[in-house]
Design an enzyme around this catalytic site. Structure first.
Site: not given
Ligand code: NAD
Length: 259
Positions: A109, A124, A220
């Site tokens: 992002d 990524h 969390p």
């Molecule tokens: P994931 O969606 O698999 O996991 C997200 C994790 O964040 C969960 O364990 C959840 O409990 C935790 N979480 C939720 N709210 C939180 C908070 N406020 N503070 C701290 N932790 C919190 O994400 P991942 O492990 O990054 O893997 C998913 C894949 O999808 C990655 O390869 C990523 O590149 C991609 N992705 C990226 C984005 C982004 O760029 N923002 C968004 C979605 C997916």
């Protein structure tokens, strides 16, 4: 392993203050408080009937290129409406205070860079960038696609695609090597907002552990890493990271003062 749910324990603040080589690994959870949906949460609305595992792949792009393009275009547009949060900013504050620092993010992002992080590896890729699916060239402008196709590369005519790493694709070798090298050399790794399930990023904290580093997890919810981490902060990163910085360097403002 110890778990805290509220304020940062003083011993943990001391660990951060004393650390000389720090690596931070982040995932989608770090951007959740900015309003960017995590992967699972991104499945609402129009996209509710699609599994991201079936959209974010080269084979999906080969089968239905316009559908995949539109999914990413919508996510790219949505990013224009969000801002970095206090967790992103706290990581900038840590970078300013630790000489040897690397942020390794799985996020696409661009919010870490917008917050001011500089020593960073985007494992990524980055959703804001578009590249040619044939020659990998980054492309800034394209014409609106006719009919049911994605836009085409103005240089060679191949379809354009987001500059992100899809499931079934390898990571950029140089970025991964830099992250692995830093994990092998760090004395502290902070892992925030990742489900710690997607390899090879999920292996980085294990490498750091093997090399003798301490590992702090911020999430969390429990993950496979929780049992391995030396300390778990069971709180949102937008609260836990600023609290960790404030406890380690009580003179610091959230955005980070001078080094
Ligand atoms: P994931 O969606 O698999 O996991 C997200 C994790 O964040 C969960 O364990 C959840 O409990 C935790 N979480 C939720 N709210 C939180 C908070 N406020 N503070 C701290 N932790 C919190 O994400 P991942 O492990 O990054 O893997 C998913 C894949 O999808 C990655 O390869 C990523 O590149 C991609 N992705 C990226 C984005 C982004 O760029 N923002 C968004 C979605 C997916």
């Amino acid at each position: 392993m110890s778990i805290s749910t509220a304020s940062t324990p003083p011993a943990l603040a001391a660990v951060l203050r004393a650390a000389r080589r720090v690596v931070v690994l982040t995932g989608a959870g770090v951007s959740a408080e900015s309003g960017v949906p995590t992967f699972r949460d991104a499945l609402g609305g129009l996209w509710a009937r699609y599994d991201p595992l079936e959209i974010a792949t080269p084979s999906a792009f080969a089968r239905q290129p316009r559908l995949v393009w539109d999914w990413y275009a919508e996510r790219r547009d949505a990013l224009r409406l969000v801002e970095p949060n206090s967790g992103h900013r706290a990581l900038v504050a840590i970078e300013r205070r630790v000489g040897d620092f690397l942020l390794v993010t799985q996020n696409v992002d661009g919010l870490h860079a917008r917050a001011g992080s500089r020593s960073m590896v985007e494992l990524h890729g980055n959703l804001a960038r578009v590249r040619c699916s044939l020659e990998d060239r980054i492309v800034d402008r394209w014409d609106a696609p006719p009919g049911d196709e994605p836009p085409r590369c103005p240089h060679c005519g191949a379809f354009l695609r987001p500059d992100v790493v899809w499931f079934e694709e390898g990571l950029p070798a140089e970025a991964l090597a830099r992250a692995e090298d830093a994990a092998d050399r760090c004395d502290l790794m902070i892992v925030a907002g990742t489900s710690a399930e997607v390899l090879p990023a999920a292996a980085l904290p294990l490498r750091a552990k093997r090399a003798g580093a301490r590992v702090i997890e911020i999430n969390p919810d429990a993950t496979p890493l929780s049992a391995v981490a030396d300390h778990v902060l069971r709180a949102p990163s937008g609260e836990a990271l600023p609290s960790l910085v404030a406890a380690a360097w009580p003179d610091a403002s959230e955005g980070g003062g001078a080094k």
